[in-house]
Design a protein around this motif. Structure first.
Motif, short mmCIF file in Angstrom:
data_model
loop_
_atom_site.label_atom_id
_atom_site.label_comp_id
_atom_site.label_asym_id
_atom_site.label_seq_id
_atom_site.Cartn_x
_atom_site.Cartn_y
_atom_site.Cartn_z
N HIS A 82 0.86 -1.20 0.00
CA HIS A 82 0.00 0.00 0.00
C HIS A 82 0.89 1.24 0.00
O HIS A 82 1.53 1.55 1.01
CB HIS A 82 -0.90 -0.02 1.24
CG HIS A 82 -1.81 1.16 1.40
ND1 HIS A 82 -3.18 1.06 1.54
CD2 HIS A 82 -1.57 2.49 1.45
CE1 HIS A 82 -3.72 2.25 1.67
NE2 HIS A 82 -2.75 3.15 1.63
N HIS A 84 1.39 5.42 -1.93
CA HIS A 84 0.89 6.50 -2.80
C HIS A 84 2.13 7.11 -3.46
O HIS A 84 2.77 7.98 -2.86
CB HIS A 84 0.17 7.57 -1.98
CG HIS A 84 -1.02 7.07 -1.21
ND1 HIS A 84 -2.32 7.31 -1.59
CD2 HIS A 84 -1.11 6.33 -0.07
CE1 HIS A 84 -3.16 6.75 -0.73
NE2 HIS A 84 -2.45 6.15 0.21
N HIS A 237 -9.09 2.47 1.67
CA HIS A 237 -8.69 2.67 3.07
C HIS A 237 -9.85 2.29 3.98
O HIS A 237 -11.01 2.47 3.61
CB HIS A 237 -8.31 4.13 3.33
CG HIS A 237 -7.11 4.60 2.57
ND1 HIS A 237 -7.20 5.05 1.27
CD2 HIS A 237 -5.81 4.70 2.92
CE1 HIS A 237 -5.98 5.40 0.86
NE2 HIS A 237 -5.12 5.19 1.84
N HIS A 276 -4.79 -0.03 6.46
CA HIS A 276 -4.84 0.44 7.85
C HIS A 276 -5.69 -0.47 8.73
O HIS A 276 -5.15 -1.17 9.57
CB HIS A 276 -5.27 1.91 7.95
CG HIS A 276 -4.36 2.81 7.17
ND1 HIS A 276 -3.09 3.12 7.60
CD2 HIS A 276 -4.51 3.42 5.96
CE1 HIS A 276 -2.50 3.88 6.69
NE2 HIS A 276 -3.34 4.07 5.69
N ASP A 327 2.97 2.80 3.14
CA ASP A 327 2.01 3.90 2.97
C ASP A 327 2.72 5.23 2.73
O ASP A 327 2.31 6.26 3.27
CB ASP A 327 1.04 4.00 4.16
CG ASP A 327 -0.06 5.03 3.94
OD1 ASP A 327 -0.48 5.22 2.79
OD2 ASP A 327 -0.49 5.65 4.93
ZN ZN Z 1 -2.99 5.11 1.87
#
Ligand code: ZN
Ligand code: GUN
Length: 435
Positions: A82, A84, A237, A276, A327
């Motif tokens: 995960h 970005h 998420h 998460h 993340d």
């Molecule tokens: Zn994220």
């Protein structure tokens, strides 16, 4: 790819080797892990052809090119489940909790990805950084801009890298320049999926960012797209912060809980990835387990943004499919070593000290299982794709003086997990080639 008629080059890597025979959360170390002090990995084309002892494999392959890493530890490359990539340039931004952090730092930066040139620059910078940290596969959110997806897939494709990515869909609670609609989210995601999914080593993930930034109409539309393409992953998420959960329940007054805002629209499934997942109700845990959905633990992010302490022990005991992730840029590091250290620290705060083998399993097999790619990546075994990392277990003076005292392989590895960074990455192999 070799020229017609020429057999692919065969390379024999020598060093310590580490493979998983089973899940070390379920099985004792002796049966779960295979470690060779004098090991060898035979690579042919983009595939691991064999793993064994140097004494066995060397005589069988006398013409192979040999690369000797000495005491270096050869294992599967790290899988970051995960991330970005568009948040690369705003990593380590100070002082906010989730919603303020998104509005203050993330959304303004993500606006810049309307430019393909900028998106390509950051995609390449991101993949340079993660490769330098030993990560060979990532599952990334892009931005709402289709060019941000093209830029990322093009950069990964040029490197022969296996990645998962998708266009982030948002049609409310975001700045004007960062919103699509239910229809354009569906149309653009469908087009990108048909352009990229299954091309070379690239997989598309349908990507509604999270319930607060999608209307029910948009969730319905991307849910329909997933039903049409059930072989795709879906990433989003879930239950990261308590005030976020309150917001979600206000936006979806009929929902039983946060997960239900996805479930209602067909966005709960075995190929779903839920980042998460810290503050889960018993119903949510039961539904995630029933579907065998992927839950992604993002420990540096959870401490950095102040989200809470993920219950890894409880979720693993339920047989949940858990992966590990940085993340970036909510997470504070590109390094899966640092991420394993943070998972260990959160485990300690929950009175659940994780073994080094469990941490390494989460960062490779665990994440590959969550991404449903464990038949191809995430382990050092014959037949798997040749994505490898070679760790230097004495990469700094501080680590070297501790590992010099080690009584076994685990004491030798653990200081690198806790104190290591990109200096501990001696080599990376992607798709059978030195990166
Ligand atoms: Zn994220
Ligand atoms: N929730 C929705 N979007 C994001 C994001 O970009 N980062 C994190 N950590 N949580 C999110």
């Amino acid at each position: 790819m070799s020229d017609a008629g020429t057999p692919p080059q065969t390379t024999l890597l020598l060093g310590q080797t580490l493979s998983f025979e089973a899940n070390p959360f379920d099985e004792p170390l002796e049966t779960a892990v295979r470690h060779e002090t004098s090991g060898a990995v035979l690579i042919r084309g983009g595939v691991i052809a064999a793993v064994g002892s140097a004494d066995t494999l060397r005589p069988l392959h006398p013409t192979a090119r040999v690369i000797d890493y000495g005491k270096g530890l050869i294992m599967a490359g790290f899988v970051d489940a995960h991330v970005h990539y568009p948040q690369t340039a705003i990593i380590a931004s100070w002082g906010k909790r989730l919603i303020d952090w998104l509005n203050s730092y993330t959304f303004p930066e993500e606006m810049r990805f309307a430019s393909k040139t900028y998106a390509s620059e950051i995609a390449n910078r991101y993949l340079d950084l993660t490769t330098a940290h030993g990560t060979t596969t990532v599952a990334s959110y892009c931005t709402i801009h289709p060019v941000s997806v093209d830029a990322f897939f093009e950069a990964a494709q040029a490197r022969g890298q296996r990645v998962v990515a998708g266009k982030t869909c948002m049609d409310r609670n975001a700045p004007d320049g960062l919103q699509d609609t239910a229809q354009t989210a569906y149309d653009q995601s469908k087009q990108l999926l048909s352009n990229w999914h299954g091309v070379d080593r690239l997989d598309y993930a349908i990507t509604p960012r999270f319930s607060p930034t999608s209307t029910p109409e948009q969730l319905e539309a991307v849910g329909a797209l997933w039903r049409e393409h059930p072989d795709c992953l879906m990433q989003t998420h879930l239950s990261e912060q308590t005030d976020e959960i309150d917001w979600v329940l206000g936006l979806f007054p009929d929902a039983r809980d946060y997960l239900d805002t996805y479930e209602k629209f067909g966005l709960l499934g075995a190929r779903g990835l839920y980042g998460h997942a810290i503050h889960l109700t018993d119903r949510e845990k039961a539904r995630l387990a029933e579907y065998g959905a992927g839950i992604v633990h993002c420990p540096t992010s959870n401490t950095f943004i102040g989200s809470g302490l993920f219950d890894l022990g409880g979720l693993m005991a339920q047989g949940q499919r858990v992966g590990l992730a940085t993340d970036t840029g909510g997470g504070s590091s590109f390094s899966m070593l640092r991420t394993m250290a943070a998972a260990y620290e959160i485990g300690q705060l929950r009175h659940n000290p994780l073994h080094a083998a469990q941490l390494l399993w989460l960062a490779t097999q665990g994440s590959a299982r969550a991404l449903r790619l464990d038949d191809r990546i995430g382990n050092l075994r014959g037949g798997m794709e040749a994505d490898l990392v070679v760790l230097d277990l004495a990469s700094t003076d501080a680590i070297a003086q501790r590992s010099a005292q080690a009584k076994d392989i685990w004491e030798s590895i653990f200081p690198t997990i806790m104190m290591g960074d990109d200096r501990a990455i001696r080599a990376v192999w992607i798709n059978g080639k030195a990166a």
